[in-house]
Enzyme design. Sequence first.
Site, mmCIF file in Angstrom:
data_model
loop_
_atom_site.group_PDB
_atom_site.id
_atom_site.type_symbol
_atom_site.label_atom_id
_atom_site.label_comp_id
_atom_site.label_asym_id
_atom_site.label_seq_id
_atom_site.Cartn_x
_atom_site.Cartn_y
_atom_site.Cartn_z
ATOM 1 N N ASP A 8 0.865 -1.172 0.000
ATOM 2 C CA ASP A 8 0.000 0.000 0.000
ATOM 3 C C ASP A 8 0.910 1.233 0.000
ATOM 4 O O ASP A 8 2.098 1.142 0.327
ATOM 5 C CB ASP A 8 -0.878 -0.048 1.260
ATOM 6 C CG ASP A 8 -1.721 1.199 1.452
ATOM 7 O OD1 ASP A 8 -2.238 1.725 0.450
ATOM 8 O OD2 ASP A 8 -1.832 1.653 2.602
ATOM 9 N N PHE A 9 0.372 2.392 -0.360
ATOM 10 C CA PHE A 9 1.194 3.613 -0.378
ATOM 11 C C PHE A 9 0.944 4.484 0.851
ATOM 12 O O PHE A 9 1.818 4.669 1.689
ATOM 13 C CB PHE A 9 0.926 4.410 -1.660
ATOM 14 C CG PHE A 9 1.833 5.607 -1.816
ATOM 15 C CD1 PHE A 9 3.173 5.437 -2.155
ATOM 16 C CD2 PHE A 9 1.351 6.893 -1.624
ATOM 17 C CE1 PHE A 9 4.020 6.533 -2.297
ATOM 18 C CE2 PHE A 9 2.183 7.992 -1.765
ATOM 19 C CZ PHE A 9 3.530 7.822 -2.104
ATOM 20 N N ASP A 10 -0.263 5.015 0.972
ATOM 21 C CA ASP A 10 -0.558 5.941 2.064
ATOM 22 C C ASP A 10 -0.473 5.250 3.421
ATOM 23 O O ASP A 10 -1.082 4.201 3.636
ATOM 24 C CB ASP A 10 -1.953 6.553 1.887
ATOM 25 C CG ASP A 10 -2.027 7.456 0.669
ATOM 26 O OD1 ASP A 10 -1.163 8.340 0.531
ATOM 27 O OD2 ASP A 10 -2.943 7.275 -0.156
ATOM 28 N N GLY A 97 -5.078 3.223 -3.019
ATOM 29 C CA GLY A 97 -6.390 3.851 -3.184
ATOM 30 C C GLY A 97 -6.247 5.358 -3.335
ATOM 31 O O GLY A 97 -7.225 6.067 -3.492
ATOM 32 N N LYS A 141 -7.827 -4.128 -4.820
ATOM 33 C CA LYS A 141 -6.458 -4.604 -4.609
ATOM 34 C C LYS A 141 -6.358 -6.116 -4.766
ATOM 35 O O LYS A 141 -5.415 -6.633 -5.379
ATOM 36 C CB LYS A 141 -5.936 -4.154 -3.245
ATOM 37 C CG LYS A 141 -5.746 -2.638 -3.171
ATOM 38 C CD LYS A 141 -5.072 -2.195 -1.882
ATOM 39 C CE LYS A 141 -4.896 -0.685 -1.870
ATOM 40 N NZ LYS A 141 -4.136 -0.194 -0.720
ATOM 41 N N ASP A 168 -7.136 -2.864 2.235
ATOM 42 C CA ASP A 168 -6.077 -3.836 1.941
ATOM 43 C C ASP A 168 -6.544 -5.272 2.196
ATOM 44 O O ASP A 168 -5.832 -6.223 1.865
ATOM 45 C CB ASP A 168 -4.831 -3.546 2.789
ATOM 46 C CG ASP A 168 -4.223 -2.184 2.477
ATOM 47 O OD1 ASP A 168 -4.004 -1.902 1.283
ATOM 48 O OD2 ASP A 168 -3.980 -1.410 3.421
#
Length: 207
Positions: A8-10, A97, A141, A168
Site C-alpha cells: 500500500d502507499f498511504d 487507493g 487490490k 487492503d
Amino acid sequence: MLKLAVFDFDSTLMDGETIDFFAEELGLGKEVAYITEEAMSGRLDFFESLQSRVKLLEGLDFSVVEKISQNLPYMPGAKETIAELKKRGMTVVCFSGGFRTATSYAKDILGYDADFSNALHHKDGKLTGLVGGDMMFNFSKGDMLVRLQNILEVSEEETLVCGDGANDLSMFAHAGTRVAFCAREILQREANIIIDSKDLTLILEKI
C-alpha cells in the site's frame, strides 16, 4: 520463496494520507481526515468515501496537487526495504487507493517496479472533484493482485502483501505473507506479521 511483494502507499510506503495533505490546503484537513479514518477502519464503503473526499477537493489548483505529491514524507525504511526485496529477486509493486500524482512520482525514488492507483480529474488547471482509476473499490487490490499473480506465474504462497487499512483486506485474501503495518485492528486480525513501529525494515527480520 517469496517472488512478489505488494505494498500500500498511504501510511505504508508514505508517512501519512496524500488526500489529507491536499485537504489541508483548502482548510478541510480535519473533515477529510475523519472520512479517511472511517474508511480505513472499515466503517465506511471505500468507493463512497473516496468519492466524497475527492468531491471536497473541487477547485484546488492542480499545480498545488503536483507540488504536494512531490514533497511527501516517505516512511522510514521504505527505500531500503524495497531495495533489499529486489536484491532477493522479488518484483515489488505499489497498490494505492490514493493517486498517481504521488505513486508514479515516488516509483523511481523508492524503487518499486510498478504502481496502480487512481487519477484525479482536472480541467483548466483545477480539480473537478471527480476521480477514476484502478483502485476505486474495496475489492480492487485483491482483484489486481490475482491478475498480477497470473501474469507473473506467482502463487499465493510466493506473495507478500503489506498495508494498514480495510481496503487492503482484499489483497490479504490472496497472499501467504500478510503484513499489517501500523495497521487498524480490522487488518491486524487477518495478518500473520504485525509491525507496530514506523520502520519498514522490520519486515526484513520477519521473512
